[in-house]
Design a protein around this motif. Structure first.
Motif, PDB file in Angstrom:
ATOM      1  N   VAL A 190      19.670 -54.980 -45.019  1.00 52.68           N
ATOM      2  CA  VAL A 190      19.770 -54.369 -43.693  1.00 52.68           C
ATOM      3  C   VAL A 190      20.194 -52.905 -43.799  1.00 52.68           C
ATOM      4  N   PHE A 191      21.146 -52.616 -44.654  1.00 51.20           N
ATOM      5  CA  PHE A 191      21.617 -51.242 -44.852  1.00 51.20           C
ATOM      6  C   PHE A 191      20.494 -50.343 -45.369  1.00 51.20           C
ATOM      7  N   LEU A 192      19.763 -50.829 -46.376  1.00 48.98           N
ATOM      8  CA  LEU A 192      18.678 -50.037 -46.944  1.00 48.98           C
ATOM      9  C   LEU A 192      17.568 -49.810 -45.924  1.00 48.98           C
ATOM     10  N   GLU A 193      17.250 -50.853 -45.155  1.00 47.94           N
ATOM     11  CA  GLU A 193      16.220 -50.712 -44.131  1.00 47.94           C
ATOM     12  C   GLU A 193      16.632 -49.707 -43.055  1.00 47.94           C
ATOM     13  N   ALA A 194      17.921 -49.692 -42.718  1.00 44.16           N
ATOM     14  CA  ALA A 194      18.406 -48.734 -41.716  1.00 44.16           C
ATOM     15  C   ALA A 194      18.240 -47.296 -42.171  1.00 44.16           C
ATOM     16  N   HIS A 195      18.202 -47.098 -43.493  1.00 41.19           N
ATOM     17  CA  HIS A 195      18.046 -45.743 -44.046  1.00 41.19           C
ATOM     18  C   HIS A 195      16.612 -45.482 -44.502  1.00 41.19           C
ATOM     19  N   ASP A 196      15.690 -46.373 -44.114  1.00 39.90           N
ATOM     20  CA  ASP A 196      14.272 -46.214 -44.462  1.00 39.90           C
ATOM     21  C   ASP A 196      14.052 -46.095 -45.966  1.00 39.90           C
ATOM     22  N   ALA A 197      14.878 -46.799 -46.722  1.00 41.01           N
ATOM     23  CA  ALA A 197      14.731 -46.781 -48.178  1.00 41.01           C
ATOM     24  C   ALA A 197      13.621 -47.735 -48.609  1.00 41.01           C
ATOM     25  N   ASP A 198      13.111 -47.526 -49.812  1.00 41.46           N
ATOM     26  CA  ASP A 198      12.188 -48.482 -50.437  1.00 41.46           C
ATOM     27  C   ASP A 198      13.058 -49.635 -50.959  1.00 41.46           C
ATOM     28  N   VAL A 199      13.091 -50.706 -50.187  1.00 42.29           N
ATOM     29  CA  VAL A 199      14.067 -51.771 -50.461  1.00 42.29           C
ATOM     30  C   VAL A 199      13.789 -52.449 -51.795  1.00 42.29           C
ATOM     31  N   ALA A 200      12.531 -52.729 -52.092  1.00 42.77           N
ATOM     32  CA  ALA A 200      12.202 -53.404 -53.352  1.00 42.77           C
ATOM     33  C   ALA A 200      12.643 -52.571 -54.548  1.00 42.77           C
ATOM     34  N   THR A 201      12.356 -51.272 -54.500  1.00 42.74           N
ATOM     35  CA  THR A 201      12.762 -50.391 -55.601  1.00 42.74           C
ATOM     36  C   THR A 201      14.279 -50.315 -55.696  1.00 42.74           C
ATOM     37  N   ALA A 202      14.937 -50.190 -54.549  1.00 40.48           N
ATOM     38  CA  ALA A 202      16.393 -50.109 -54.545  1.00 40.48           C
ATOM     39  C   ALA A 202      17.024 -51.353 -55.158  1.00 40.48           C
ATOM     40  N   LEU A 203      16.522 -52.521 -54.771  1.00 43.63           N
ATOM     41  CA  LEU A 203      17.094 -53.763 -55.304  1.00 43.63           C
ATOM     42  C   LEU A 203      16.823 -53.908 -56.796  1.00 43.63           C
TER      43      LEU A 203
END
Length: 298
Positions: A190-203
């Motif tokens: 949820v935090f990453l999505e709120a910042h429009d991050a690439d969630v898969a890459t971040a994880l």
């Protein structure tokens, strides 16, 4: 090789019994549900017509059942394991149940001259299929060694953690850690999505650092795909967290984070989502933030 009676052919039990067959053990398996019996037979597991038939003549009987009352009934009830177990044969319960109940059951079997082990598992459906479960065993050290080959057919980590009931205590601790990791994963998404991050890459980056966990490794892809088909159902994790809370109260232990995550899991179960995978906590986190719809199994 041993003659193994196996009772309980659910999501975990079926592949565990199949791995025993593949290891060369003679398996006689039974489950109350017709679907479980049919699927086990499809996996090559010999299925018999009842508990008595599974137990009679077995060297060791394994149960993999949903909850404490189920284990008490199958292990100790009329027509159950203890009634039909051959002299000198052993009983291993691999379900997740209350530690006190595990001790009581072990005492009954020991009084009748049988080895008894509580050996709950961690690793989920994937670990059960792959034979890579982590098995935490409570019971006498010599009994653990006698049945290590049977346990080793189902898991790559087999560790005696103490006397009767200790396996269930360690499993309870495992379940609180898994629940906390799942909620942390949900909030990170949820935090990453709120910042429009690439969630898969971040994880993928987080997974390789100190924040990494088996939860991320096993659950990230399905979470990001919105796939909450159950590997481990929320209703079962709710049951397990109830065991944790009861055991904590019994010893006066205070577990604030576990209590909070337990309420979130309970809310999903109470609204009818108990059959979803426990990773559906991420869907609830999105709902609470107004960024997602109610989860469904695919």
């Amino acid at each position: 090789m041993a003659v193994v009676g196996f009772v309980g052919l659910g999501v975990m039990g079926r592949p565990m019994a199949a791995n025993l067959v593949r290891a060369g053990h003679e398996v006689r398996a039974f489950s109350r549900g017709a679907a479980g019996r049919e699927e086990a037979a499809r996996l090559g597991v010999p299925v018999v017509g009842g508990v008595a038939e599974a137990v009679t003549g077995a060297d060791v009987v394994v149960t993999m059942l949903p909850d404490t009352p189920d284990v008490r009934t199958v292990a100790l009830g009329p027509g159950g394991v203890l009634e039909h177990l051959a002299p000198g044969a052993a009983y291993i319960d691999m379900s997740t149940i209350e530690p006190g109940a595990a001790r009581d059951i072990a005492e009954r079997f020991a009084a009748a001259g049988h080895d008894a082990l509580d050996a709950p598992v961690s690793g989920g459906e994937a670990g059960a299929r792959e034979g890579t479960l982590s098995i935490m065993v409570g019971g006498p050290a010599d009994a653990v060694e006698r049945w290590r080959d049977v346990l080793g057919a189902m898991g790559t980590t087999v560790v005696r953690v103490g006397d009767a009931g200790a396996g269930q205590t360690v499993k309870a601790a495992n379940q609180l850690v898994v629940a906390a990791h799942l909620q942390a994963l949900a909030e990170a998404v949820v935090f990453l999505e709120a910042h429009d991050a690439d969630v898969a890459t971040a994880l993928s980056v987080i997974a390789r650092g100190l924040g990494g966990s088996t939860v991320i490794d096993r659950k990230a892809a399905s979470v990001l795909a919105g796939d909450f088909a159950p590997g481990f159902r929320l209703e079962l994790h709710h049951k397990d967290l109830g065991i944790v809370e009861g055991a904590a109260r019994a010893r006066g232990a205070v577990l604030p984070v576990t209590g909070l995550v337990g309420r979130l899991v309970q809310s999903l179960v109470q609204r009818g989502d108990g059959a979803l995978d426990h990773s559906a906590l991420v869907a609830l986190a999105r709902e609470l933030n107004g960024t997602g719809d109610r989860a469904e199994a695919r």
